[in-house]
Design a protein around this motif. Structure first.
Motif, mmCIF file in Angstrom:
data_model
loop_
_atom_site.group_PDB
_atom_site.id
_atom_site.type_symbol
_atom_site.label_atom_id
_atom_site.label_comp_id
_atom_site.label_asym_id
_atom_site.label_seq_id
_atom_site.Cartn_x
_atom_site.Cartn_y
_atom_site.Cartn_z
ATOM 1 N N SER A 206 -1.396 -2.019 4.355
ATOM 2 C CA SER A 206 -1.872 -3.307 4.841
ATOM 3 C C SER A 206 -0.694 -4.148 5.299
ATOM 4 C CB SER A 206 -2.627 -4.063 3.740
ATOM 5 O OG SER A 206 -3.761 -3.354 3.318
ATOM 6 N N ARG B 172 -3.466 3.949 2.383
ATOM 7 C CA ARG B 172 -3.847 2.882 3.297
ATOM 8 C C ARG B 172 -2.839 1.751 3.170
ATOM 9 N NH1 ARG B 172 -8.528 -1.636 2.958
ATOM 10 N NH2 ARG B 172 -9.125 -1.760 5.155
ATOM 11 N N SER C 43 -3.912 10.867 1.075
ATOM 12 C CA SER C 43 -4.161 9.708 1.929
ATOM 13 C C SER C 43 -3.568 8.446 1.320
ATOM 14 C CB SER C 43 -5.667 9.508 2.113
ATOM 15 O OG SER C 43 -6.269 10.621 2.730
ATOM 16 N N PHE D 3 -3.983 9.374 11.540
ATOM 17 C CA PHE D 3 -3.830 7.953 11.194
ATOM 18 C C PHE D 3 -4.798 7.123 12.029
ATOM 19 C CE2 PHE D 3 0.972 8.041 9.893
ATOM 20 C CZ PHE D 3 0.699 9.072 9.010
ATOM 21 N N THR D 4 -5.280 6.038 11.426
ATOM 22 C CA THR D 4 -6.148 5.097 12.135
ATOM 23 C C THR D 4 -5.667 3.684 11.867
ATOM 24 O OG1 THR D 4 -8.062 6.573 11.904
ATOM 25 C CG2 THR D 4 -8.498 4.273 12.452
ATOM 26 N N TYR E 269 -4.275 -2.808 9.268
ATOM 27 C CA TYR E 269 -4.304 -1.713 8.302
ATOM 28 C C TYR E 269 -3.883 -0.424 8.990
ATOM 29 C CZ TYR E 269 -7.332 -5.141 6.044
ATOM 30 O OH TYR E 269 -7.844 -6.300 5.500
ATOM 31 N N LEU E 270 -3.324 0.472 8.211
ATOM 32 C CA LEU E 270 -3.017 1.814 8.700
ATOM 33 C C LEU E 270 -3.568 2.797 7.683
ATOM 34 C CD1 LEU E 270 -1.596 3.385 11.009
ATOM 35 C CD2 LEU E 270 0.378 3.581 9.474
ATOM 36 N N GLN E 271 -4.664 3.432 8.029
ATOM 37 C CA GLN E 271 -5.246 4.459 7.173
ATOM 38 C C GLN E 271 -4.616 5.791 7.535
ATOM 39 O OE1 GLN E 271 -7.842 4.198 4.607
ATOM 40 N NE2 GLN E 271 -6.843 6.174 4.249
ATOM 41 N N MET E 272 -4.006 6.426 6.552
ATOM 42 C CA MET E 272 -3.281 7.662 6.787
ATOM 43 C C MET E 272 -3.931 8.791 5.992
ATOM 44 S SD MET E 272 0.633 6.206 6.639
ATOM 45 C CE MET E 272 0.535 5.787 4.910
ATOM 46 N N HIS E 273 -4.316 9.843 6.705
ATOM 47 C CA HIS E 273 -4.901 11.036 6.080
ATOM 48 C C HIS E 273 -4.027 12.251 6.375
ATOM 49 C CE1 HIS E 273 -8.580 8.996 4.960
ATOM 50 N NE2 HIS E 273 -8.827 8.638 6.208
ATOM 51 N N SER F 146 -6.351 -0.409 12.288
ATOM 52 C CA SER F 146 -7.433 -1.367 12.453
ATOM 53 C C SER F 146 -6.910 -2.756 12.106
ATOM 54 C CB SER F 146 -8.626 -1.004 11.566
ATOM 55 O OG SER F 146 -8.259 -1.012 10.197
ATOM 56 N N GLY G 291 0.781 -1.233 0.000
ATOM 57 C CA GLY G 291 0.000 0.000 0.000
ATOM 58 C C GLY G 291 0.807 1.275 0.000
#
Length: 119
Positions: A21, A19, A17, A65-66, A77-81, A68, A8
């Motif tokens: 994995s 994301r 952004s 960042f979030t 997962y690391l969601q980065m905004h 999950s 990712g």
């Protein structure tokens, strides 16, 4: 054997952004904690998530960042905004894994995925 594979990463403009994995595979009985670091193994802590969903973040990424996880897929997962140039780094996944019921938890690292934030 256990393997962690990150994916990712890429090039993104500031404010964008991504994301990431991290998929764990192999002989796995349980995964206690999955975490993200950047710059290198043992480098800057970014975030972690426990098997029960408890999370913790570095101050530098809180609110942007979030983390999950999907326990059924052994994947985090690391969601980065709102990415900033300062977020540019190689991001590594770490997982604390129990391979068998009678064993002990050990830490495993992935190979890393490059994130570059630049215009």
């Amino acid at each position: 054997q256990v393997q962690l594979v990150e994916s990712g990463g890429g090039l993104v403009q500031p404010g964008g952004s991504l994301r990431l994995s991290c998929a764990a595979s192999g002989s796995i009985y349980d995964i206690e904690r999955m975490a993200w670091y950047r710059q290198g193994p043992g480098g800057e802590f970014v975030a972690h998530i426990t098997s029960r969903g408890g999370t913790n973040y570095a101050d530098s990424v809180k609110g942007r960042f979030t983390i999950s996880r999907d326990n059924a897929k052994n994947t985090a997962y690391l969601q980065m905004h709102s990415l900033e140039p300062e977020d540019t780094a190689v991001y590594y996944c770490k997982a604390r894994i129990l391979q068998s019921y009678l064993g002990t938890y050990d830490d495993y690292w992935g190979q890393g995925t490059q994130v570059t934030v630049s215009s």
